[in-house]
Design a protein around this motif. Structure first.
Motif, PDB file in Angstrom:
ATOM      1  N   VAL A  77     -97.263 -20.050  54.952  1.00 41.62           N
ATOM      2  CA  VAL A  77     -95.586 -19.809  56.240  1.00 41.62           C
ATOM      3  C   VAL A  77     -94.621 -20.807  55.465  1.00 41.62           C
ATOM      4  N   ASP A 117     -86.350 -28.663  57.956  1.00 44.60           N
ATOM      5  CA  ASP A 117     -88.177 -29.266  57.718  1.00 44.60           C
ATOM      6  C   ASP A 117     -87.713 -30.408  58.225  1.00 44.60           C
ATOM      7  N   ARG A 133     -95.614 -26.352  62.663  1.00 43.12           N
ATOM      8  CA  ARG A 133     -95.635 -24.833  62.797  1.00 43.12           C
ATOM      9  C   ARG A 133     -96.255 -24.239  61.639  1.00 43.12           C
ATOM     10  N   GLU A 192     -99.260 -23.781  63.919  1.00 41.80           N
ATOM     11  CA  GLU A 192     -99.354 -22.406  64.864  1.00 41.80           C
ATOM     12  C   GLU A 192     -99.392 -21.677  63.881  1.00 41.80           C
ATOM     13  N   GLN A 193     -98.900 -20.798  63.127  1.00 43.37           N
ATOM     14  CA  GLN A 193     -98.622 -19.783  62.835  1.00 43.37           C
ATOM     15  C   GLN A 193     -99.937 -19.596  61.625  1.00 43.37           C
TER      16      GLN A 193
END
Ligand code: GRF
Length: 213
Positions: free
Chosen positions: A160, A166, A174, A177-178
């Motif tokens: 990612v 960030d 993230r 989710e990814q």
């Protein structure tokens, strides 16, 4: 395959597993137990909603860690899972459990192992350390659990990208989710369908597997 999912917190990875079983992305799999050390874990609500058996047992209930470890081993033995999935479980897994379920425990870790892993690298700390080091890419890893911390054979990883603004919280979300919500269900499906073997302490996946996800 029967799986026991061990949690401590929000249980979004547990939810990803439940959803993937419902949608058929994970086949041949049933959750026989959700275990939490934390009675307030939202993951328990998710288990209740899905009608999955659950157990809560905290080390705090025991004066002696040895007694907790025995109780935990008994809970897991009673559930008799083919696979134990550590999905955000903050309890140190006792050696007796690793022995009893040797080669049948997997963990999701929110970095690309061997970076940002090992003792002390859990929760937001993993992401704080990654940002502190200034890496351009992080990700998640699903691996088998052995006696060490984050040292077992790697099953799946997904990178990612880090973004310039960030924070640890933003990056954590993230990566979930990814990466995490994709590779954890995928690893369970591969194991449930007998496609994962360990050769020379490394995982070999049988047949085609789209690792780009
Ligand atoms: C995840 O980031 C997982 O990788 C880590 O703990 C977090 C658990 O989140 N080990 P959740 O409880 O699944 O929402």
């Amino acid at each position: 395959m029967q799986i026991a999912v061990m949690v401590s917190g929000g249980g979004t990875n547990l939810q990803a597993i439940i959803d993937a079983i419902d949608s058929g992305k994970i086949t041949n799999t049933e959750i026989c137990l959700v275990y939490s050390n934390n009675p307030n874990a939202y993951a328990i609500e998710r288990a209740k909603k899905a009608g999955i058996p659950y157990a809560v047992k905290s080390p705090k209930e025991f004066a002696d860690r040895k007694d907790f470890n025995e109780a935990l081993l008994q809970i897991l033995k009673d559930a008799n899972p083919d696979l134990i999935v550590l999905a955000g479980c903050l309890v140190v897994i006792p050696e007796s459990v690793v022995k009893e379920f040797a080669g049948r425990i997997i963990n999701i870790h929110p970095s690309l192992i061997p970076s940002f892993c090992g003792t002390g690298f859990y929760g937001l700390k993993v992401h704080e350390k990654a940002l502190e080091r200034g890496v351009r890419v992080s990700g998640a890893t699903v691996h088998f659990v052995d006696e060490g911390t984050d040292t077992g054979p790697i099953i799946l990883q997904k990178p990612v990208m880090i973004q310039p603004d960030d924070t640890a919280e933003v990056l954590q979300k993230r990566i979930m989710e990814q990466a995490e919500w994709k590779i954890l269900p995928m690893a369970i499906d591969l194991i449930a369908n007998n496609r994962v073997k360990i050769v020379d302490n490394k995982v070999v996946i049988d047949g085609y597997c789209d690792l780009s996800l």
